[in-house]
Write a protein that holds these residues in place. Structure first.
Motif, PDB file in Angstrom:
ATOM      1  N   ASN A 173       0.826  -1.212   0.000  1.00  9.25           N
ATOM      2  CA  ASN A 173       0.000   0.000   0.000  1.00  9.25           C
ATOM      3  C   ASN A 173       0.856   1.255   0.000  1.00  9.25           C
ATOM      4  O   ASN A 173       0.563   2.221  -0.720  1.00  9.25           O
ATOM      5  CB  ASN A 173      -0.931  -0.002   1.217  1.00  9.25           C
ATOM      6  CG  ASN A 173      -2.024  -1.046   1.109  1.00  9.25           C
ATOM      7  OD1 ASN A 173      -2.378  -1.490   0.017  1.00  9.25           O
ATOM      8  ND2 ASN A 173      -2.570  -1.450   2.250  1.00  9.25           N
ATOM      9  N   ARG A 174       1.941   1.251   0.792  1.00  5.19           N
ATOM     10  CA  ARG A 174       2.811   2.419   0.864  1.00  5.19           C
ATOM     11  C   ARG A 174       3.554   2.645  -0.447  1.00  5.19           C
ATOM     12  O   ARG A 174       3.602   3.765  -0.971  1.00  5.19           O
ATOM     13  CB  ARG A 174       3.805   2.269   2.015  1.00  5.19           C
ATOM     14  CG  ARG A 174       4.694   3.503   2.200  1.00  5.19           C
ATOM     15  CD  ARG A 174       5.581   3.387   3.430  1.00  5.19           C
ATOM     16  NE  ARG A 174       6.613   2.363   3.287  1.00  5.19           N
ATOM     17  CZ  ARG A 174       6.623   1.201   3.911  1.00  5.19           C
ATOM     18  NH1 ARG A 174       5.635   0.878   4.722  1.00  5.19           N
ATOM     19  NH2 ARG A 174       7.610   0.337   3.732  1.00  5.19           N
ATOM     20  N   LYS A 175       4.121   1.566  -0.995  1.00  7.59           N
ATOM     21  CA  LYS A 175       4.873   1.668  -2.248  1.00  7.59           C
ATOM     22  C   LYS A 175       3.982   2.148  -3.386  1.00  7.59           C
ATOM     23  O   LYS A 175       4.376   3.001  -4.193  1.00  7.59           O
ATOM     24  CB  LYS A 175       5.471   0.309  -2.597  1.00  7.59           C
ATOM     25  CG  LYS A 175       6.601  -0.158  -1.690  1.00  7.59           C
ATOM     26  CD  LYS A 175       7.911   0.523  -2.038  1.00  7.59           C
ATOM     27  CE  LYS A 175       9.073  -0.121  -1.295  1.00  7.59           C
ATOM     28  NZ  LYS A 175      10.359   0.512  -1.629  1.00  7.59           N
ATOM     29  N   GLU A 176       2.785   1.603  -3.463  1.00 14.58           N
ATOM     30  CA  GLU A 176       1.903   1.942  -4.574  1.00 14.58           C
ATOM     31  C   GLU A 176       1.334   3.348  -4.440  1.00 14.58           C
ATOM     32  O   GLU A 176       1.082   4.011  -5.443  1.00 14.58           O
ATOM     33  CB  GLU A 176       0.802   0.900  -4.699  1.00 14.58           C
ATOM     34  CG  GLU A 176       1.372  -0.454  -5.089  1.00 14.58           C
ATOM     35  CD  GLU A 176       0.328  -1.445  -5.559  1.00 14.58           C
ATOM     36  OE1 GLU A 176      -0.872  -1.216  -5.311  1.00 14.58           O
ATOM     37  OE2 GLU A 176       0.728  -2.445  -6.180  1.00 14.58           O
ATOM     38  N   SER A 177       1.155   3.805  -3.206  1.00 14.85           N
ATOM     39  CA  SER A 177       0.715   5.180  -3.006  1.00 14.85           C
ATOM     40  C   SER A 177       1.762   6.157  -3.514  1.00 14.85           C
ATOM     41  O   SER A 177       1.438   7.151  -4.188  1.00 14.85           O
ATOM     42  CB  SER A 177       0.443   5.417  -1.516  1.00 14.85           C
ATOM     43  OG  SER A 177       0.073   6.771  -1.296  1.00 14.85           O
ATOM     44  N   LEU A 178       3.034   5.860  -3.245  1.00 17.90           N
ATOM     45  CA  LEU A 178       4.127   6.709  -3.722  1.00 17.90           C
ATOM     46  C   LEU A 178       4.215   6.682  -5.242  1.00 17.90           C
ATOM     47  O   LEU A 178       4.354   7.730  -5.889  1.00 17.90           O
ATOM     48  CB  LEU A 178       5.449   6.252  -3.109  1.00 17.90           C
ATOM     49  CG  LEU A 178       5.642   6.495  -1.611  1.00 17.90           C
ATOM     50  CD1 LEU A 178       6.898   5.787  -1.113  1.00 17.90           C
ATOM     51  CD2 LEU A 178       5.720   7.985  -1.309  1.00 17.90           C
ATOM     52  N   ARG A 179       4.135   5.494  -5.818  1.00 17.76           N
ATOM     53  CA  ARG A 179       4.229   5.372  -7.273  1.00 17.76           C
ATOM     54  C   ARG A 179       3.081   6.099  -7.966  1.00 17.76           C
ATOM     55  O   ARG A 179       3.285   6.798  -8.962  1.00 17.76           O
ATOM     56  CB  ARG A 179       4.213   3.896  -7.686  1.00 17.76           C
ATOM     57  CG  ARG A 179       5.513   3.168  -7.431  1.00 17.76           C
ATOM     58  CD  ARG A 179       5.415   1.719  -7.871  1.00 17.76           C
ATOM     59  NE  ARG A 179       6.650   0.991  -7.566  1.00 17.76           N
ATOM     60  CZ  ARG A 179       6.817  -0.310  -7.750  1.00 17.76           C
ATOM     61  NH1 ARG A 179       5.824  -1.039  -8.244  1.00 17.76           N
ATOM     62  NH2 ARG A 179       7.965  -0.886  -7.451  1.00 17.76           N
ATOM     63  N   ALA A 180       1.877   5.922  -7.437  1.00 20.24           N
ATOM     64  CA  ALA A 180       0.709   6.548  -8.054  1.00 20.24           C
ATOM     65  C   ALA A 180       0.797   8.069  -7.988  1.00 20.24           C
ATOM     66  O   ALA A 180       0.526   8.767  -8.975  1.00 20.24           O
ATOM     67  CB  ALA A 180      -0.565   6.057  -7.377  1.00 20.24           C
ATOM     68  N   SER A 181       1.187   8.597  -6.832  1.00 20.39           N
ATOM     69  CA  SER A 181       1.294  10.049  -6.677  1.00 20.39           C
ATOM     70  C   SER A 181       2.333  10.619  -7.639  1.00 20.39           C
ATOM     71  O   SER A 181       2.119  11.660  -8.270  1.00 20.39           O
ATOM     72  CB  SER A 181       1.681  10.395  -5.235  1.00 20.39           C
ATOM     73  OG  SER A 181       0.651  10.013  -4.343  1.00 20.39           O
TER      74      SER A 181
END
Length: 207
Positions: free
Chosen positions: A155-163
């Motif tokens: 969840n943390r990694k994908e939030s960063l990538r998406a942003s």
């Protein structure tokens, strides 16, 4: 096909096997594989310390924390200019991507390469997804953590990538309309997914 210019960009959900698939595609098409290597190329071209690119990799606002440091991040042959910004690093990185793509066959991992190369007709953009339970298991095994921790990491990694992706491209990370092809690696498995993607690319460059 040997004379064809082949450029492939791979976006991926965390734990979906995107890097493995990209490696297999690079071998199938005799392409240079560029993941974090693109950060070092950007550093070499710009003269900015590679640490800045690696720390800022696929996330925004890292540089704001540098204002609280007592010393700039400097290496032997690189520098940290006072006016550097997230946008400057993205621009340097984009220039390195475009240069590598122009020089030969490449497979790029993430870093908005699909957007950077959007006007390059030879480029094919792929997004790799997978079922969440499978991704959680993959990450748990790879990192040696329990599944609850693995889910939080995802969840943390994908939030960063998406942003990061959404900010720089104006598109939506992982959305089908943002890529030439999206594929769920859970359906066929990693190796068969790579073969499936390769067939699409062969048909495209054969036109």
């Amino acid at each position: 096909m040997e004379n064809r210019h082949i450029v492939i960009t791979i976006g991926r959900q965390y734990g979906a096997g995107g890097r493995i698939i990209a490696r297999q595609l690079s071998e199938m098409f005799s392409c240079k594989y560029l993941d974090k290597e693109i950060l070092d190329l950007a550093a070499a071209e710009s003269g900015v310390a590679p640490e800045l690119f690696h720390e800022n990799d696929e996330k925004k606002s890292f540089l704001k924390s540098l204002f609280h440091m007592h010393a700039p991040m400097i290496s032997d042959n690189n520098f940290y200019p006072n006016n550097i910004s997230d946008e400057s690093l993205f621009q340097f990185q984009s220039e390195a991507i475009r240069k590598a793509a122009a020089e030969g066959n490449c497979v790029f991992i993430g870093r908005c390469a699909d957007y950077v190369l959007r006007d390059m007709k030879e480029a094919t953009s792929i997004f790799i997804t997978a079922n969440i339970d499978e991704r959680v298991k993959n990450v748990a095994i790879r990192l040696g953590v329990d599944e609850e921790t693995a889910r939080k990491i995802i969840n943390r990694k994908e939030s960063l990538r998406a942003s990061y992706y959404n900010y720089y491209t104006g598109k939506r990370w992982g959305a089908a309309e943002s890529y030439d092809m999206t594929v769920n690696s859970s359906i066929l498995g990693i190796e068969a997914t790579a073969i499936y993607i390769a067939e699409l690319i062969k048909r495209k460059i054969g036109k």
